[in-house]
Structure formats: structure tokens, C-alpha cells
Design a protein around this motif. Structure first.
Motif, short mmCIF file in Angstrom:
data_model
loop_
_atom_site.label_atom_id
_atom_site.label_comp_id
_atom_site.label_asym_id
_atom_site.label_seq_id
_atom_site.Cartn_x
_atom_site.Cartn_y
_atom_site.Cartn_z
N HIS A 66 0.87 -1.18 0.00
CA HIS A 66 0.00 0.00 0.00
C HIS A 66 0.91 1.23 0.00
O HIS A 66 1.81 1.33 0.85
CB HIS A 66 -0.89 0.01 1.24
CG HIS A 66 -1.79 -1.19 1.32
ND1 HIS A 66 -2.82 -1.41 0.44
CD2 HIS A 66 -1.79 -2.26 2.17
CE1 HIS A 66 -3.43 -2.54 0.73
NE2 HIS A 66 -2.82 -3.08 1.77
N GLU B 51 3.70 5.53 5.60
CA GLU B 51 4.49 4.57 6.38
C GLU B 51 5.35 3.72 5.44
O GLU B 51 6.53 3.49 5.69
CB GLU B 51 3.56 3.67 7.22
CG GLU B 51 2.83 4.40 8.32
CD GLU B 51 1.64 5.24 7.84
OE1 GLU B 51 1.07 4.91 6.77
OE2 GLU B 51 1.29 6.22 8.52
N THR B 52 4.73 3.29 4.32
CA THR B 52 5.49 2.52 3.32
C THR B 52 6.63 3.37 2.78
O THR B 52 7.73 2.86 2.51
CB THR B 52 4.54 2.09 2.18
OG1 THR B 52 3.54 1.24 2.75
CG2 THR B 52 5.28 1.36 1.09
N ASP C 110 2.48 -7.60 -0.38
CA ASP C 110 1.39 -7.48 0.59
C ASP C 110 0.16 -8.08 -0.09
O ASP C 110 -0.56 -7.37 -0.78
CB ASP C 110 1.17 -6.01 0.97
CG ASP C 110 0.13 -5.84 2.07
OD1 ASP C 110 -0.73 -6.71 2.22
OD2 ASP C 110 0.18 -4.81 2.78
N ASN D 151 -10.17 0.46 5.66
CA ASN D 151 -9.20 1.26 6.42
C ASN D 151 -8.20 1.97 5.52
O ASN D 151 -7.64 3.00 5.90
CB ASN D 151 -8.46 0.38 7.44
CG ASN D 151 -7.69 -0.76 6.80
OD1 ASN D 151 -8.02 -1.18 5.70
ND2 ASN D 151 -6.69 -1.26 7.48
N GLU E 67 -6.48 6.21 6.24
CA GLU E 67 -5.07 6.20 5.80
C GLU E 67 -4.32 4.94 6.19
O GLU E 67 -3.09 4.93 6.21
CB GLU E 67 -4.36 7.42 6.41
CG GLU E 67 -4.90 8.73 5.90
CD GLU E 67 -4.36 9.91 6.70
OE1 GLU E 67 -3.16 10.17 6.61
OE2 GLU E 67 -5.16 10.54 7.42
N GLY E 68 -5.06 3.86 6.51
CA GLY E 68 -4.40 2.63 6.94
C GLY E 68 -4.00 2.72 8.40
O GLY E 68 -4.38 3.65 9.11
N MET F 122 2.86 0.52 12.38
CA MET F 122 3.58 0.16 11.15
C MET F 122 5.09 0.20 11.40
O MET F 122 5.86 -0.43 10.69
CB MET F 122 3.20 1.10 9.99
CG MET F 122 1.76 0.97 9.51
SD MET F 122 1.20 -0.72 9.23
CE MET F 122 2.19 -1.22 7.84
N PHE G 129 7.18 -2.68 9.75
CA PHE G 129 8.19 -2.38 8.73
C PHE G 129 9.61 -2.55 9.26
O PHE G 129 10.54 -2.76 8.48
CB PHE G 129 7.93 -1.01 8.12
CG PHE G 129 6.74 -1.01 7.17
CD1 PHE G 129 6.22 -2.21 6.69
CD2 PHE G 129 6.16 0.18 6.74
CE1 PHE G 129 5.14 -2.24 5.81
CE2 PHE G 129 5.07 0.16 5.85
CZ PHE G 129 4.57 -1.04 5.39
#
Ligand code: ADE
Length: 418
Positions: free
Chosen positions: A51, A55-56, A125, A340, A345-346, A352, A356
Motif C-alpha cells: 500500500h 508509512e510505506t 502485501d 481502512n 489512511e491505513g 507500522m 516495517f
């Protein structure tokens, strides 16, 4: 540098979002600093299907700090934050192929584009990247050292590939680390799912009847948060142990076919298809709200829903009204995709951070040890999982007790009884 994003001029807002998320990702920040010194990924190419969120972005920047060439595509057509994608390209020099709202063909075109970079490592993912590589780009498999998988659904697919002898390189199931599923799946999905529902509808949870389908770690989180907001929560399950757990956690339990009649909101989080179908839609109350927080948009049968609908309209962002032939109206959020990530925004960066950190350490582990592994699905070694928890506690300023040498001997012994 190649990329395909919505609008590169969205980068200013995107950069602020990435910086904001980084404030809540101190463990990943520590790993980034070490990677910047040690450059463990120098000369390696990493293709990620995730996604595209702030954060990613912090994960991608961390991997790049370690010397990797990183490319990203989306793991869901509706979850891309276009401003974040713009900033990654323009401010961080990271190739992104993802546009929020892309159709299915573009989604797969983007997956093929990141595969064209001939990755040594894949980060997935949901396993769409790995399955595309194993079916359409088999000539690139020789180059891959290993891959990681972020989510429950992806791990299930990859284990099935391994069992059938199809999987051609080792995978680390990041989802199966305790510092991932106990936090991201439970607290992350719990909060962000309700966040998505609230942004799309602004309904009051207090006093509402909410059904959560599925009582895995995600379902547990969603049910608990809905209860916390004052909803009367029901759980539907197929697994007798989980159903019992739900009952003893204080929820009502029953079969969807019976309980759907009383629902104000139904949230699917099972990972399975056809959880809500025509049989249920025809029994729903006027005004019932449906949404999904499982990985794929298969849990709510949209084909069935369309077949019994006379009129459809978009009534609010991410909220579609379906007027049924029986005169009732029901509301589907985020087109039945992860509510979500489509309507909110997840998961928050705070959780996260641990997910991560697992990804970053899993990639490092694969670079060091991937060649020694079989083509199977592995967990990240336990010591790394514990290390992430220790670092997270440190960043939160929390100290814990230590076993004395005598206690260690006691715990390891069998001789001492009553
Ligand atoms: N999955 C759930 N929440 C996410 C987030 N914020 N970023 C990336 N992947 C996610």
C-alpha cells in the motif's frame, strides 16, 4: 528514472506526510541509521508491492539508505496516497508505479513494471507480485534471492504455493512475527477500520448493532474497538475455538444468516470469499452499512449485490447507496475493498513501525542467508522479533524486568516440583 503516478506536483503535501509518519517510526529510524552506515543492500534491487502510504514511504527510504535500488507498485488499486507517491519520486528518487483508482489492467501493468527491474528481493502485501512473477515472468525467477510477505492472506497463498511445489524462492512471512500480527493486525486494523467507517459515514457507534465477521487477530481488534465506542457487537465465525473466544471475550456470537437482520454495520475480516451474499442482502435492515477490512474485495459479493439493485448512487466519498428491488437501501463503503485504506489512511505509523522494522530486518536476513534457505515460507528468527520489541519499548521509555541466573536455571529445569 521511470515512474507512473498521478501528479508529481502533489509532492509538497506528500513530503510533510512522510515526515509526520517518521516521527512515530523510531525503530525503523534506528534501523535506517544503521543501514546508512553499513550499506547492506549495495548493488541489490528490491521490488515492492505494498500500500503506497506515508508509512510505506519510510520503509522504502530505509531500504534505499541501505544502498538498495527500490521500486514500488500498489498492492491495492484504491489505497495509494498520490501525494506520497509524488514525494517518493521527486524528493527521494524512488520509482513508483501507482495511481489511486487505477483499473485492474493498470494495477497489473504496474506490477509488471516493477518486475522489469529484475529484483533480487520482492516485498509483497497479498502475494500478487510473487504470483505474477511465478506465472507471467518466470524468466526473472533465477535472479531472486528471496521475498517477504506482509499480510495473512498473502502468507496463506504463499504456503499453498510452497505446498504444491510451485514456489521458486524462500519467503519470510513478516505477518507471522509476534511484533507484527499482535499489534498491526489487532490494534492497527482495529483502529483504522473504525476510522475508515467514520470518515465515510460519520455514524454513531454508541448503541449501534455491529457485526464483525471473522475473529482472527484483525477481527479481535475491530470487535474490541467497536465495543469501546459503545456498540453492541456480534461476531460470526466458522472456527469453533475462535467463536468460543469471542463469546468469552464478551461478545454475542451467531451465524451471519440469522444475525444479519439486526445489523446497523457489518464489517467482514475473514480472508474468505462470499461472506455476505444475496441471501444476506435480502434480509438486511433499511440503511445497513457494509464494509470489508480483509485483504481482497471478495468478502462482500458485489456481483450478487448489483444483481438485486435497481439504483446506485455515490452519496458521500467512499459511500455508495444501493437501492434494492425490495425497496430497502444499503450502503457499501470503499467499494468493498479494505475500508481502512480506501476511506482512511491505513494503520497508524506507531504500529507500522514494528511491521516495517520486521520487513527491513527480513530483507537484511534474506540478503545474508537467503541462499541457504529452501523454497518455503519461513518466520523471521525469534531473536529478531524480540529485538524489535525491545527497541520499541526503549523508544517508549519503558523498562522491564530481567530473569536472574537462578530464575533462568529454574525455568530451564524439570527437577523442581511441589
Ligand atoms: N497496511 C495497513 N495499514 C498500512 C499502512 N499505513 N501502510 C502500509 N500498509 C498498511
Amino acid at each position: 528514472m521511470e515512474y507512473d503516478i498521478k501528479d508529481i506536483e502533489l509532492n509538497v503535501q506528500g513530503k510533510l506526510k512522510i515526515e509526520w509518519a517518521s516521527r512515530f517510526m523510531p525503530v525503523l529510524g534506528l534501523i535506517k541509521k544503521r543501514f546508512a552506515r553499513e550499506k547492506p543492500f549495495k548493488g541489490f534491487r528490491i521490488s515492492c508491492c505494498l500500500h503506497i502510504t506515508s508509512e510505506t514511504a519510510n520503509l522504502a527510504i530505509t531500504l534505499k539508505s541501505g544502498g538498495a535500488e527500490v521500486q514500488l507498485c500498489a498492492s491495492n488499486p484504491l489505497s495509494t496516497q498520490d501525494d506520497v507517491a509524488a514525494s517518493l519520486v521527486s524528493d527521494y528518487g524512488i520509482s513508483v508505479f501507482a495511481i489511486c483508482g487505477e483499473d485492474r489492467d493498470t494495477y497489473y501493468k504496474h506490477i509488471l513494471q516493477v518486475l522489469e527491474n529484475k529484483p533480487h528481493i520482492t516485498i509483497d502485501d497479498g502475494a500478487d507480485l510473487v504470483s505474477t512473477l511465478h506465472t507471467q515472468k518466470t524468466e526473472l525467477l533465477y535472479n531472486v534471492i528471496g521475498g517477504t510477505e506482509e499480510t495473512t492472506t498473502g502468507v496463506i497463498r504463499l504456503k499453498s504455493m510452497a505446498q504444491q511445489g510451485i514456489l521458486k524462492y524462500p519467503i519470510i512471512a513478516v505477518n507471522d512475527s509476534e511484533t507484527k500480527f499482535l499489534f498491526d493486525n489487532r490494534y492497527g486494523t482495529g483502529q483504522s477500520t473504525l476510522d475508515g467507517i467514520l470518515r465515510a459515514t460519520n455514524v454513531l457507534f454508541s448503541g449501534a448493532t455491529v457485526i464483525v465477521a471473522g475473529y482472527g487477530w484483525c477481527g479481535k481488534g475491530v470487535a474490541k474497538k467497536a465495543q469501546g465506542l459503545g456498540a453492541n457487537v456480534w461476531v460470526s465465525e466458522v472456527n469453533p475455538i475462535r467463536a468460543l473466544e469471542a463469546k468469552m471475550d464478551g461478545f454475542n456470537v451467531g451465524p451471519m444468516g440469522e444475525i444479519c437482520t439486526i445489523a446497523d454495520v457489518i464489517i467482514t475480516v475473514t480472508g474468505c470469499e462470499n461472506v455476505l451474499n444475496k441471501k444476506h442482502f435480502l434480509k438486511l435492515k433499511d440503511g445497513a452499512i457494509l464494509c470489508n477490512s480483509g485483504h481482497f474485495d471478495v468478502e462482500i459479493n458485489k456481483k450478487d449485490l448489483n444483481a438485486i439493485t435497481v439504483k446506485r448512487r455515490n452519496i458521500r466519498p467512499n459511500c455508495e447507496e444501493y437501492q434494492l428491488k425490495n425497496g430497502r437501501r444499503i450502503y457499501l463503503l470503499g467499494d468493498g475493498r479494505l475500508v481502512n485504506l480506501t476511506a482512511a489512511e491505513g494503520h497508524p505509523a506507531m504500529v507500522m513501525d514494528m511491521s516495517f522494522a520486521n520487513q527491513a530486518l527480513a530483507v537484511e536476513y534474506l540478503i545474508k542467508h537467503g541462499k541457504e534457505l529452501e523454497n518455503k515460507v519461513y518466520r523471521l528468527p525469534k531473536d529478531l522479533d524480540y529485538r524489535i520489541a525491545e527497541l520499541k519499548l526503549n523508544t517508549l521509555g519503558i523498562k522491564i524486568d530481567k530473569l536472574t541466573p537462578k530464575q533462568k536455571r529454574y525455568i530451564a529445569s524439570w527437577q523442581f516440583g511441589t
